[in-house]
Design a protein around this motif. Sequence first.
Motif, PDB file in Angstrom:
ATOM      1  N   UNK A 205      14.725  14.074   9.181  1.00 14.60           N
ATOM      2  CA  UNK A 205      13.878  14.918  10.029  1.00 14.60           C
ATOM      3  C   UNK A 205      12.387  14.708   9.697  1.00 14.60           C
ATOM      4  N   UNK A 206      12.116  14.545   8.367  1.00 14.07           N
ATOM      5  CA  UNK A 206      10.665  14.503   7.949  1.00 14.07           C
ATOM      6  C   UNK A 206      10.269  13.237   8.340  1.00 14.07           C
ATOM      7  N   UNK A 207      11.242  11.949   8.075  1.00 18.71           N
ATOM      8  CA  UNK A 207      10.763  10.604   8.227  1.00 18.71           C
ATOM      9  C   UNK A 207      10.718  10.233   9.674  1.00 18.71           C
ATOM     10  N   UNK A 208      11.424  11.293  10.772  1.00 20.73           N
ATOM     11  CA  UNK A 208      11.431  10.781  11.809  1.00 20.73           C
ATOM     12  C   UNK A 208      10.012  11.085  12.581  1.00 20.73           C
ATOM     13  N   UNK A 209       9.082  11.865  11.786  1.00 14.84           N
ATOM     14  CA  UNK A 209       7.567  12.125  12.084  1.00 14.84           C
ATOM     15  C   UNK A 209       6.637  11.195  11.721  1.00 14.84           C
ATOM     16  N   UNK A 210       7.173  10.258  10.751  1.00 14.63           N
ATOM     17  CA  UNK A 210       6.507   9.432   9.705  1.00 14.63           C
ATOM     18  C   UNK A 210       5.454   8.669  10.619  1.00 14.63           C
ATOM     19  N   UNK A 211       4.222   8.337   9.616  1.00 12.52           N
ATOM     20  CA  UNK A 211       2.880   7.947  10.219  1.00 12.52           C
ATOM     21  C   UNK A 211       3.212   6.346  10.586  1.00 12.52           C
ATOM     22  N   UNK A 212       4.110   5.825   9.512  1.00  6.87           N
ATOM     23  CA  UNK A 212       4.360   4.484   9.266  1.00  6.87           C
ATOM     24  C   UNK A 212       5.174   4.091  10.335  1.00  6.87           C
ATOM     25  N   UNK A 213       5.020   3.111  11.439  1.00  5.78           N
ATOM     26  CA  UNK A 213       5.846   2.671  12.474  1.00  5.78           C
ATOM     27  C   UNK A 213       7.326   2.277  11.906  1.00  5.78           C
ATOM     28  N   UNK A 214       7.339   1.593  10.898  1.00  2.00           N
ATOM     29  CA  UNK A 214       8.761   0.855  10.590  1.00  2.00           C
ATOM     30  C   UNK A 214       9.535   1.923   9.681  1.00  2.00           C
ATOM     31  N   UNK A 215       8.934   2.883   9.239  1.00  2.89           N
ATOM     32  CA  UNK A 215       9.826   3.928   8.732  1.00  2.89           C
ATOM     33  C   UNK A 215      10.615   4.852  10.035  1.00  2.89           C
ATOM     34  N   UNK A 216       9.904   4.798  11.048  1.00  2.00           N
ATOM     35  CA  UNK A 216      10.538   5.779  12.187  1.00  2.00           C
ATOM     36  C   UNK A 216      11.281   4.725  12.769  1.00  2.00           C
ATOM     37  N   UNK A 217      11.051   3.418  12.995  1.00  2.00           N
ATOM     38  CA  UNK A 217      11.927   2.628  13.380  1.00  2.00           C
ATOM     39  C   UNK A 217      13.237   2.605  12.707  1.00  2.00           C
ATOM     40  N   UNK A 218      13.278   2.341  11.212  1.00  2.00           N
ATOM     41  CA  UNK A 218      14.435   2.605  10.399  1.00  2.00           C
ATOM     42  C   UNK A 218      15.229   3.925  10.667  1.00  2.00           C
ATOM     43  N   UNK A 219      14.489   4.972  10.862  1.00  2.00           N
ATOM     44  CA  UNK A 219      15.353   6.370  11.111  1.00  2.00           C
ATOM     45  C   UNK A 219      16.032   6.181  12.441  1.00  2.00           C
ATOM     46  N   UNK A 220      15.249   5.579  13.485  1.00  2.00           N
ATOM     47  CA  UNK A 220      15.822   5.557  14.714  1.00  2.00           C
ATOM     48  C   UNK A 220      17.101   4.467  14.690  1.00  2.00           C
ATOM     49  N   UNK A 221      17.149   3.542  13.963  1.00  2.00           N
ATOM     50  CA  UNK A 221      18.049   2.623  13.803  1.00  2.00           C
ATOM     51  C   UNK A 221      19.134   2.693  12.846  1.00  2.00           C
TER      52      UNK A 221
END
Length: 256
Positions: A205-221
């Motif tokens: 949940x915390x990383x879904x709001x991450x400022x780094x695009x690739x972290x958010x992408x990894x969470x989404x995938x």
Amino acid sequence: DPDERVREAVAKNENAPPDVLRKLADDKLWYVRRAVAKNEKAPPEALKKLADDEYWKVRKAVAGNPNAPPEALAKLAGDIYWEIRLAVAWNQSTPHEVLSKLADDENWYVRRAVARNPRTPPEILAKLAKDGDSDVRRWVAARLDTPIEILVKLAKDRSQKVRIAIARNPNTPPEVLMELVIRSVSEDVRLAIIENPNAPPEAFRKMAKDKHRYVKLAVAGSKRTPPDILVKLASDEDYLVRYAVAENPNAPPDVL
């Protein structure tokens, strides 16, 4: 046989009788003696003798032999050549007291090998967790048998690669992983946490709001991302994040 290649082949043969190997341990050519030193069926007395051989490659072969006698390994742990001490540090037959000595070796390659040796006990790992070289600490952090209390301490290590190893370790407690998510400045650490089976839902949940695009992408995938987080990411402004959700096999039907 007068041909040294024949004698070397006999020295390598694990079916060679012990008395033959004892005889070849005295051969005039070093590579014949080395073949005996490598032979796992060589008698202990021959290996003990070869641990004192004048040629360092023969001694190194004894140091790497899993059937080398403990006293031979103890002797070779003090050899002037670091390559020989390294072979002792890798050897899974090396006694704990010898590994403890090598954990203080001046050469970091040797200490790293001790950190990676499956036979290294927890008390030596605790010593190596304080080593001045980050690679040594990293291998302690990566081990599956490293005690939890050591993992907790290494989670605060100054080296990023040590923290990444902690983030990847499936034995790292969920609360420690969550702490790494909150205070880590490195996106590589958070990316490693996403792959960790111990990562709690709160971390996603915390990383879904991450400022780094690739972290958010990894969470989404990630297949481990909770469905309610995928629902939120399905409306993300970044089309690649929405793309990753669309490909995620756990995306809820209504989101698709």
